[in-house]
Motif scaffolding. Structure first.
Motif, short mmCIF file in Angstrom:
data_model
loop_
_atom_site.label_atom_id
_atom_site.label_comp_id
_atom_site.label_asym_id
_atom_site.label_seq_id
_atom_site.Cartn_x
_atom_site.Cartn_y
_atom_site.Cartn_z
N LEU A 44 11.50 -2.04 0.12
CA LEU A 44 11.24 -2.20 1.56
C LEU A 44 12.55 -2.45 2.31
N ALA A 45 13.39 -3.34 1.77
CA ALA A 45 14.67 -3.63 2.42
C ALA A 45 15.52 -2.38 2.53
N LYS A 46 15.58 -1.58 1.47
CA LYS A 46 16.38 -0.36 1.50
C LYS A 46 15.80 0.67 2.47
N THR A 47 14.48 0.78 2.50
CA THR A 47 13.84 1.75 3.38
C THR A 47 14.04 1.38 4.84
N PHE A 48 13.91 0.09 5.16
CA PHE A 48 14.12 -0.36 6.54
C PHE A 48 15.54 -0.05 7.00
N ASN B 43 0.82 -1.21 0.00
CA ASN B 43 0.00 0.00 0.00
C ASN B 43 0.85 1.26 0.00
N ARG B 44 2.11 1.15 0.40
CA ARG B 44 3.04 2.28 0.41
C ARG B 44 3.96 2.27 -0.81
N ASN B 45 3.58 1.46 -1.80
CA ASN B 45 4.34 1.39 -3.06
C ASN B 45 5.73 0.81 -2.85
N GLY C 28 7.43 11.72 11.77
CA GLY C 28 6.98 12.13 10.45
C GLY C 28 7.46 11.28 9.30
N VAL C 29 8.38 10.33 9.53
CA VAL C 29 8.91 9.55 8.42
C VAL C 29 7.87 8.58 7.88
N ALA C 30 7.23 7.81 8.75
CA ALA C 30 6.20 6.87 8.29
C ALA C 30 5.06 7.62 7.61
N GLU C 31 4.72 8.78 8.16
CA GLU C 31 3.65 9.58 7.56
C GLU C 31 4.06 10.09 6.18
N LEU C 32 5.33 10.48 6.03
CA LEU C 32 5.81 10.94 4.73
C LEU C 32 5.76 9.81 3.71
N ALA D 232 9.04 -4.51 14.93
CA ALA D 232 9.40 -3.15 15.32
C ALA D 232 9.83 -2.34 14.11
N ASP D 233 10.53 -2.98 13.16
CA ASP D 233 10.94 -2.28 11.96
C ASP D 233 9.73 -1.90 11.11
N PHE D 234 8.77 -2.81 10.99
CA PHE D 234 7.54 -2.48 10.26
C PHE D 234 6.82 -1.32 10.93
N CYS D 235 6.79 -1.31 12.26
CA CYS D 235 6.13 -0.22 12.98
C CYS D 235 6.77 1.12 12.68
#
Length: 224
Positions: free
Chosen positions: A133-137, A125-127, A196-200, A166-169
């Motif tokens: 995902l691996a890079k973002t985590f 859902n976050r594209n 604000g990162v998850a929201e961004l 916890a990383d997904f959170c």
């Protein structure tokens, strides 16, 4: 977490409803109405219920997801007030029309029902595909889990550990209590995530590839 709509119900009632949805086949219109009451983004409630996300709620441009890790890398280097300003800039951008239908998940990305599948659908859902995902985590949490690990999480062959949850959170703009509820995994003690990162990450899901690249360049310029 900023899902609009009616005031969210209490935590205990929210957990009960989420549990019922996972064993149900709810009508999509019901999910749209229920999401704001539960304090969730509508596409995320579809993901939790195991229902395909409609085109009008899916990310606009699947090509944009590969630019999210770079944007996040620049955003985490900013002060909290700068990240808020960046989110304001994102909100000011025009909403482009979808130029092609939302892609159907490949066979590798259609996971059997389970807690890991819910997490991977939330990431979609976050594209964010498995590589993004691996890079973002890694950028947000400092921990690296391979793209193959996330595939195993979705298939249920790699268990959802407390650290992984916890990383997904830290990346998903979803109340952590809800992720604990749908996975059955307890969270470890951890420090606060960058505000604000998850929201961004959520905000830019409705942008095109060129817009996400533009936001990343703005975030980089703000560091100076």
């Amino acid at each position: 977490m900023g899902s609009p709509g009616a005031a969210p119900v209490g935590r205990g009632e929210r957990f009960r409803v989420l549990g019922l949805l996972r064993g149900d086949a709810p009508d999509p219109s019901r999910l749209r109405r229920l999401a704001p009451v539960l304090g969730l983004h509508p596409p995320d409630l579809f993901a939790i219920a195991g229902v395909d996300v409609p085109d009008d709620l899916a990310p606009v441009d699947p090509r944009a997801g590969r630019w999210v890790p770079g944007l996040v890398r620049n955003a985490v280097a900013l002060r909290a007030e700068q990240r808020n300003a960046l989110r304001g800039y994102v909100a000011s951008l025009p909403q482009e029309e979808r130029v092609r239908p939302a892609p159907t998940p490949s066979a590798l990305d259609r996971y059997p029902d389970g807690p890991g599948a819910v997490l991977m659908r939330l990431a979609r859902n976050r594209n964010l595909d498995r590589t993004a995902l691996a890079k973002t985590f890694l950028v947000v949490t400092g921990r690296y889990w391979s793209a193959a690990t996330y595939g195993g999480v979705g298939r249920g062959t790699t268990p959802v550990t407390p650290d992984l949850l916890a990383d997904f959170c830290a990346v998903l703009d979803v109340p952590s209590d809800d992720l604990v509820s749908v996975t059955g995994v307890a969270l470890p003690p951890s420090g606060p995530a960058a505000a604000g990162v998850a929201e961004l990450i959520w905000d830019v899901r409705r942008l095109t590839e060129s817009q996400v690249r533009e936001v990343g360049a703005v975030a980089e310029s703000m560091q100076g």
